[in-house]
Motif scaffolding. Structure first.
Motif, mmCIF file in Angstrom:
data_model
loop_
_atom_site.group_PDB
_atom_site.id
_atom_site.type_symbol
_atom_site.label_atom_id
_atom_site.label_comp_id
_atom_site.label_asym_id
_atom_site.label_seq_id
_atom_site.Cartn_x
_atom_site.Cartn_y
_atom_site.Cartn_z
ATOM 1 N N ASP A 130 28.002 34.643 87.478
ATOM 2 C CA ASP A 130 28.772 33.693 88.295
ATOM 3 C C ASP A 130 30.275 33.925 88.189
ATOM 4 O OD1 ASP A 130 26.403 31.155 87.395
ATOM 5 O OD2 ASP A 130 26.523 32.344 89.248
ATOM 6 N N THR A 131 30.667 35.168 88.077
ATOM 7 C CA THR A 131 32.088 35.517 88.055
ATOM 8 C C THR A 131 32.329 36.625 89.050
ATOM 9 O OG1 THR A 131 31.809 37.156 86.305
ATOM 10 C CG2 THR A 131 32.332 34.896 85.627
ATOM 11 N N ILE A 132 33.590 36.790 89.422
ATOM 12 C CA ILE A 132 33.970 37.862 90.335
ATOM 13 C C ILE A 132 35.124 38.618 89.714
ATOM 14 C CG2 ILE A 132 34.865 38.461 92.602
ATOM 15 C CD1 ILE A 132 33.530 36.014 93.714
ATOM 16 N N THR A 133 34.864 39.862 89.322
ATOM 17 C CA THR A 133 35.929 40.682 88.744
ATOM 18 C C THR A 133 36.066 42.018 89.468
ATOM 19 O OG1 THR A 133 34.387 41.629 87.142
ATOM 20 C CG2 THR A 133 35.612 39.671 86.462
ATOM 21 N N ALA A 134 35.270 42.236 90.506
ATOM 22 C CA ALA A 134 35.330 43.508 91.217
ATOM 23 C C ALA A 134 35.544 43.248 92.697
ATOM 24 C CB ALA A 134 34.029 44.295 91.023
ATOM 25 N N PRO A 135 36.189 44.167 93.406
ATOM 26 C CA PRO A 135 36.412 43.982 94.840
ATOM 27 C C PRO A 135 35.116 44.061 95.626
ATOM 28 C CG PRO A 135 37.024 46.182 94.152
ATOM 29 C CD PRO A 135 36.712 45.422 92.906
ATOM 30 N N LYS A 136 35.118 43.464 96.814
ATOM 31 C CA LYS A 136 33.942 43.508 97.656
ATOM 32 C C LYS A 136 33.742 44.901 98.210
ATOM 33 C CE LYS A 136 34.357 38.657 99.005
ATOM 34 N NZ LYS A 136 34.492 37.714 100.127
ATOM 35 N N SER A 137 32.477 45.251 98.483
ATOM 36 C CA SER A 137 32.145 46.605 98.899
ATOM 37 C C SER A 137 32.817 46.987 100.208
ATOM 38 C CB SER A 137 30.626 46.753 99.026
ATOM 39 O OG SER A 137 30.117 45.829 99.965
ATOM 40 N N GLU A 138 33.022 45.999 101.115
ATOM 41 C CA GLU A 138 33.649 46.360 102.390
ATOM 42 C C GLU A 138 35.102 46.771 102.217
ATOM 43 O OE1 GLU A 138 33.381 41.764 102.292
ATOM 44 O OE2 GLU A 138 32.123 43.496 101.813
ATOM 45 N N GLU A 139 35.680 46.521 101.052
ATOM 46 C CA GLU A 139 37.055 46.911 100.805
ATOM 47 C C GLU A 139 37.174 48.287 100.153
ATOM 48 O OE1 GLU A 139 38.732 43.863 98.428
ATOM 49 O OE2 GLU A 139 38.585 42.313 99.964
ATOM 50 N N LEU A 140 36.031 48.955 99.982
ATOM 51 C CA LEU A 140 36.038 50.207 99.248
ATOM 52 C C LEU A 140 36.915 51.255 99.901
ATOM 53 C CD1 LEU A 140 34.970 51.984 96.981
ATOM 54 C CD2 LEU A 140 32.980 52.492 98.391
ATOM 55 N N CYS A 141 36.894 51.339 101.231
ATOM 56 C CA CYS A 141 37.682 52.368 101.908
ATOM 57 C C CYS A 141 39.184 52.213 101.644
ATOM 58 C CB CYS A 141 37.411 52.340 103.412
ATOM 59 S SG CYS A 141 35.769 52.932 103.867
ATOM 60 N N CYS A 142 39.622 51.005 101.327
ATOM 61 C CA CYS A 142 41.036 50.807 100.994
ATOM 62 C C CYS A 142 41.351 51.328 99.598
ATOM 63 C CB CYS A 142 41.391 49.317 101.079
ATOM 64 S SG CYS A 142 41.226 48.603 102.726
ATOM 65 N N LEU A 143 40.331 51.389 98.747
ATOM 66 C CA LEU A 143 40.541 51.828 97.368
ATOM 67 C C LEU A 143 40.453 53.344 97.235
ATOM 68 C CD1 LEU A 143 38.333 49.205 95.504
ATOM 69 C CD2 LEU A 143 40.820 49.253 95.592
ATOM 70 N N LEU A 144 39.612 53.961 98.033
ATOM 71 C CA LEU A 144 39.366 55.395 97.890
ATOM 72 C C LEU A 144 40.327 56.188 98.766
ATOM 73 C CD1 LEU A 144 37.726 57.794 96.868
ATOM 74 C CD2 LEU A 144 36.097 57.386 98.730
ATOM 75 N N HIS A 145 41.183 56.966 98.142
ATOM 76 C CA HIS A 145 42.097 57.837 98.878
ATOM 77 C C HIS A 145 41.373 59.110 99.302
ATOM 78 C CE1 HIS A 145 46.062 55.859 97.947
ATOM 79 N NE2 HIS A 145 45.282 55.259 97.083
ATOM 80 N N PRO A 146 41.790 59.735 100.375
ATOM 81 C CA PRO A 146 41.225 61.030 100.752
ATOM 82 C C PRO A 146 41.448 62.072 99.661
ATOM 83 C CG PRO A 146 42.451 60.076 102.566
ATOM 84 C CD PRO A 146 42.739 59.225 101.370
ATOM 85 N N VAL A 147 40.624 63.109 99.688
ATOM 86 C CA VAL A 147 40.674 64.130 98.650
ATOM 87 C C VAL A 147 41.985 64.914 98.740
ATOM 88 C CG1 VAL A 147 39.511 66.137 97.666
ATOM 89 C CG2 VAL A 147 38.165 64.339 98.789
ATOM 90 N N ILE A 148 42.676 65.045 97.621
ATOM 91 C CA ILE A 148 43.865 65.897 97.567
ATOM 92 C C ILE A 148 43.392 67.338 97.444
ATOM 93 C CG2 ILE A 148 45.971 66.456 96.330
ATOM 94 C CD1 ILE A 148 46.086 63.627 95.322
ATOM 95 N N PRO A 149 43.743 68.212 98.371
ATOM 96 C CA PRO A 149 43.201 69.581 98.359
ATOM 97 C C PRO A 149 43.792 70.434 97.252
ATOM 98 C CG PRO A 149 44.795 69.333 100.129
ATOM 99 C CD PRO A 149 44.611 67.960 99.531
ATOM 100 N N SER A 150 43.064 71.458 96.884
ATOM 101 C CA SER A 150 43.544 72.428 95.906
ATOM 102 C C SER A 150 44.588 73.336 96.542
ATOM 103 C CB SER A 150 42.382 73.281 95.377
ATOM 104 O OG SER A 150 42.859 74.351 94.586
ATOM 105 N N PRO A 151 45.679 73.640 95.846
ATOM 106 C CA PRO A 151 46.676 74.568 96.397
ATOM 107 C C PRO A 151 46.136 75.984 96.544
ATOM 108 C CG PRO A 151 47.594 73.274 94.582
ATOM 109 C CD PRO A 151 46.114 73.067 94.569
ATOM 110 N N VAL A 152 45.113 76.329 95.745
ATOM 111 C CA VAL A 152 44.513 77.660 95.783
ATOM 112 C C VAL A 152 43.038 77.504 96.120
ATOM 113 C CG1 VAL A 152 44.070 79.788 94.499
ATOM 114 C CG2 VAL A 152 46.144 78.465 94.033
ATOM 115 N N ILE A 153 42.564 78.255 97.107
ATOM 116 C CA ILE A 153 41.188 78.090 97.576
ATOM 117 C C ILE A 153 40.254 79.134 96.973
ATOM 118 C CG2 ILE A 153 39.720 77.833 99.608
ATOM 119 C CD1 ILE A 153 42.021 75.797 99.334
#
Length: 514
Positions: A130-153
């Protein structure tokens, strides 16, 4: 040149199951990271579907239908043609057929799926309590940044580990990586000189020289094929090649001594040294050559010391304005250019300042702490591998960094005692970068129960399995039974950094606060 003993040539080799089983991935505001959009543009449904289903790689080897027995391993599996090259590429670099942009999309969706599962588990725990300490799942896209690419492939690896065994054409001296399964009895060693992530220098040492070493010094022929054994035969275990950005090369030969006497071992080591100094191996221009006698699946320096046959005892790397010393047993990120991006990301997320103690757990050669030392009040690093701790101390002294302390040992023993002396109101930022097995539960308890730790940065290349358990214990409601008494952490940001192009792996940097 061959000094191999006649008596050894008569030794009979047998397969070892253990051998094969041991071998068979800020920012409070948008715009502070590359690719700061909420979701990368031009998403293609095929890649979305692949990622969401968890089906990230092509089928690598065909399994025998249920009820059908697999054939015994033949002594000759056919020519070493392109099909074997592709099979190995599918095992080691399963995304190699995709463009790099498409690879990043697949990795983004994989990280998103992992975080969704994690968040679902946390919300289930919170509903129970009966507690809330984590964000709601629909807000996940705001938390996850796109992948930072490697400078060398391509060719980005600064460390490669090669095995020695029978190849698809029956050649027992093939140096490379394994393809196949133990169950199907079709494991073979395939040369990796076509893999996109391995630099040419590593392949040169492996194929042009170490293969010749094996030819000169010691695999034994049997009528039913060639085998490499840990217990009852076989001497050549592995070859490890480490390089730096200047092209300096360290080679480490892992050797099972079997029943050889010290005198016999001395003869072999002298012959190998001569081979690389004046023989065909001289073309590699090694900076250093190490030799390790190992009778187990893996030996560290404490269990079996690395023996320097010739050359410099260390190689060095320039990283983020620091000169870093690297010993043969020390962990160092395999993508040097990508590591710079990773450590800069950790630094921005951590928010360290002149009033902060930075606690670097599983610190390796100490690069994260040493890089951030100029911004922090004090750096404390903990690392299991003694050689890495010695490297960190040397690097600090060489670069004139005086506010760092490094401790060698297990974090579960050192950390609880260390934190007891820090409960004096001093703010602590913790950075953890554990191995794929995750953190020991006592380390999680110590972090969770230390009130001074308000910010935690968790770096993982395998953010599932044991790492998921770690994160749940860091974020779940207080649990006296598990001795998790402190205020729970809350996940704020997730930043994937790609250090492993062409593979499924990605470093995920997670920011927690409380």
């Amino acid at each position: 040149m061959c000094l191999w003993l006649t008596g050894i040539k008569r030794r009979v080799l047998m397969y070892s199951l253990r051998c094969f089983l041991s071998r068979v991935g800020l920012f409070s505001k948008p715009g502070l990271l590359p690719w700061c959009a909420r979701k990368p543009s031009d998403w293609s449904q095929p890649f979305w579907g692949i990622a969401c289903k968890g089906n990230f790689s092509h089928v690598i080897s065909k399994k025998c239908p249920r009820g059908q027995k697999s054939h015994k391993k033949p002594t000759h599996l056919g020519p070493h043609d392109g099909s074997w090259q592709e099979r190995l590429a599918d095992v080691v670099t399963p995304l190699w057929r995709l463009s790099y942009e498409e690879q990043l999309k697949v990795k983004f969706e994989a990280q998103k799926k992992i975080l969704q599962r994690l968040e679902s588990s946390l919300q289930m725990l919170n509903r129970v309590n009966d507690t809330i300490t984590a964000p709601k799942s629909e807000e996940l896209c705001c938390l996850l940044h796109p992948v930072i690419p490697s400078p060398v492939i391509n060719g980005y690896r600064n460390k490669s580990t090669f095995s020695v065994n029978r190849g698809p054409d029956g050649n027992p001296k093939t140096v490379g990586y394994y393809v196949g399964t133990w169950r199907d009895g079709n494991i073979v060693c395939v040369q990796p000189n076509h893999l996109k992530n391995i630099p040419e220098k590593h392949n040169q040492v492996a194929q042009e020289t170490f293969g010749n070493v094996c030819s000169h010094f010691g695999l034994i022929s049997l009528e039913n094929g060639w085998v490499l054994l840990l217990v009852s035969g076989g001497y050549w275990r592995e070859l490890i090649v480490r390089t730096n950005s200047e092209g300096h090369t360290m080679a480490i030969i892992i050797f099972h001594p079997q029943k050889l006497s010290q005198e016999e071992l001395y003869i072999q080591k002298e012959a190998i040294k001569e081979f690389f100094i004046k023989g065909p191996g001289a073309v590699c221009d090694l900076t250093s050559l190490y030799f390790q006698e190992c009778t187990m699946t893996h030996c560290n320096h404490q269990q079996s010391p690395y023996q320097l046959l010739f050359g410099e005892p260390h190689i060095f790397e320039d990283l983020l304005g620091l000169k870093i010393r690297i010993s043969p047993d020390a962990f160092f990120q395999i993508n040097t250019a990508g590591a710079e991006i990773l450590y800069q990301t950790v630094g921005e997320l951590s928010g360290v300042n002149s009033n902060t103690i930075l606690l670097d757990i599983c610190c390796g050669t100490g690069v994260i702490g040493l890089y951030l030392a100029r911004h922090a009040f004090q750096i404390i690093g903990i690392e299991l591998v003694e050689q890495a701790v010695e490297d960190a101390r040397w690097t600090a002294a060489f670069n004139g960094i005086t506010n760092c302390e490094f401790y060698a040992g297990t974090a579960e023993k050192i950390l609880p005692q260390l934190l007891k002396s820090k409960e004096d109101g001093q703010l602590i930022v913790a950075v953890v970068n554990p191995a794929r097995a995750g953190l020991h539960y006592q380390v999680v308890q110590a972090i969770r129960n230390c009130r001074a730790i308000r910010t935690l940065v968790f770096v993982s290349c395998k953010p599932h399995g044991e790492t998921t358990r770690n994160i749940i214990e860091l974020c779940c409601p207080p649990n006296s039974a598990k001795k998790l008494l402190g205020e729970p952490f809350v996940l704020r940001r997730a930043v994937p950094v790609d250090l492993f192009p062409h593979t499924l792996h990605c470093e995920l940097v997670l920011l927690f606060t409380r």
